[in-house]
Design a protein around this motif. Structure first.
Motif, short mmCIF file in Angstrom:
data_model
loop_
_atom_site.label_atom_id
_atom_site.label_comp_id
_atom_site.label_asym_id
_atom_site.label_seq_id
_atom_site.Cartn_x
_atom_site.Cartn_y
_atom_site.Cartn_z
N ASN A 17 0.83 -1.22 0.00
CA ASN A 17 0.00 0.00 0.00
C ASN A 17 0.86 1.26 0.00
OD1 ASN A 17 -2.33 -1.50 -0.03
ND2 ASN A 17 -2.65 -1.40 2.17
N GLU A 18 1.93 1.26 0.79
CA GLU A 18 2.82 2.42 0.83
C GLU A 18 3.52 2.61 -0.52
OE1 GLU A 18 6.72 4.01 3.29
OE2 GLU A 18 5.57 2.32 4.06
N PHE A 19 3.96 1.52 -1.12
CA PHE A 19 4.60 1.59 -2.44
C PHE A 19 3.64 2.17 -3.47
CE2 PHE A 19 5.22 -0.34 -6.61
CZ PHE A 19 6.49 0.14 -6.91
N ASN A 20 2.40 1.68 -3.48
CA ASN A 20 1.42 2.17 -4.46
C ASN A 20 1.09 3.64 -4.25
OD1 ASN A 20 1.17 -0.14 -6.02
ND2 ASN A 20 -0.37 -1.02 -4.66
N ALA A 21 0.97 4.07 -3.01
CA ALA A 21 0.68 5.48 -2.74
C ALA A 21 1.83 6.37 -3.21
CB ALA A 21 0.42 5.69 -1.26
N ARG B 54 1.85 6.44 -7.08
CA ARG B 54 0.80 7.31 -7.63
C ARG B 54 1.15 8.79 -7.46
NH1 ARG B 54 -2.87 3.54 -4.85
NH2 ARG B 54 -3.51 2.03 -6.42
N ALA B 55 1.70 9.14 -6.30
CA ALA B 55 2.07 10.53 -6.07
C ALA B 55 3.17 10.97 -7.04
CB ALA B 55 2.53 10.71 -4.63
N ARG B 56 4.15 10.11 -7.25
CA ARG B 56 5.24 10.45 -8.17
C ARG B 56 4.73 10.53 -9.61
NH1 ARG B 56 9.59 13.24 -9.31
NH2 ARG B 56 11.07 12.11 -10.60
#
Length: 78
Positions: free
Chosen positions: A56-60, A63-65
């Motif tokens: 979940n942290e990786f995906n967030a 997405r932000a990048r």
């Protein structure tokens, strides 16, 4: 290259085995209150919760990048 892959795979495997053995030792040799403090209330799914949190942290972050790069290069907000 194959040597590197072998050693990285071996190190990863040994790390997984060490963590599994350590968790089994903690579960077998600590009182319930200490286990609750170390592993949380749901002691059977600690590894899965950790993995889920990492994904979940990786995906967030991804997405932000991606949004930042889209705004910078395309000028769009997606």
């Amino acid at each position: 290259m194959f040597k590197r892959i072998f050693w990285v795979g071996l190190g990863f495997s040994l790390g997984v085995i060490a963590v599994t053995k350590a968790q089994a030792y903690v579960k077998a040799n600590t009182p319930d209150a200490a286990r609750q403090f170390l592993l949380g209330p749901d002691q059977d799914h600690v590894g899965m919760k950790t993995l889920e949190g990492l994904v979940n942290e990786f995906n967030a972050t991804r997405r932000a990048r991606e949004a930042e790069l889209n705004k910078q290069y395309i000028g769009e907000d997606r």
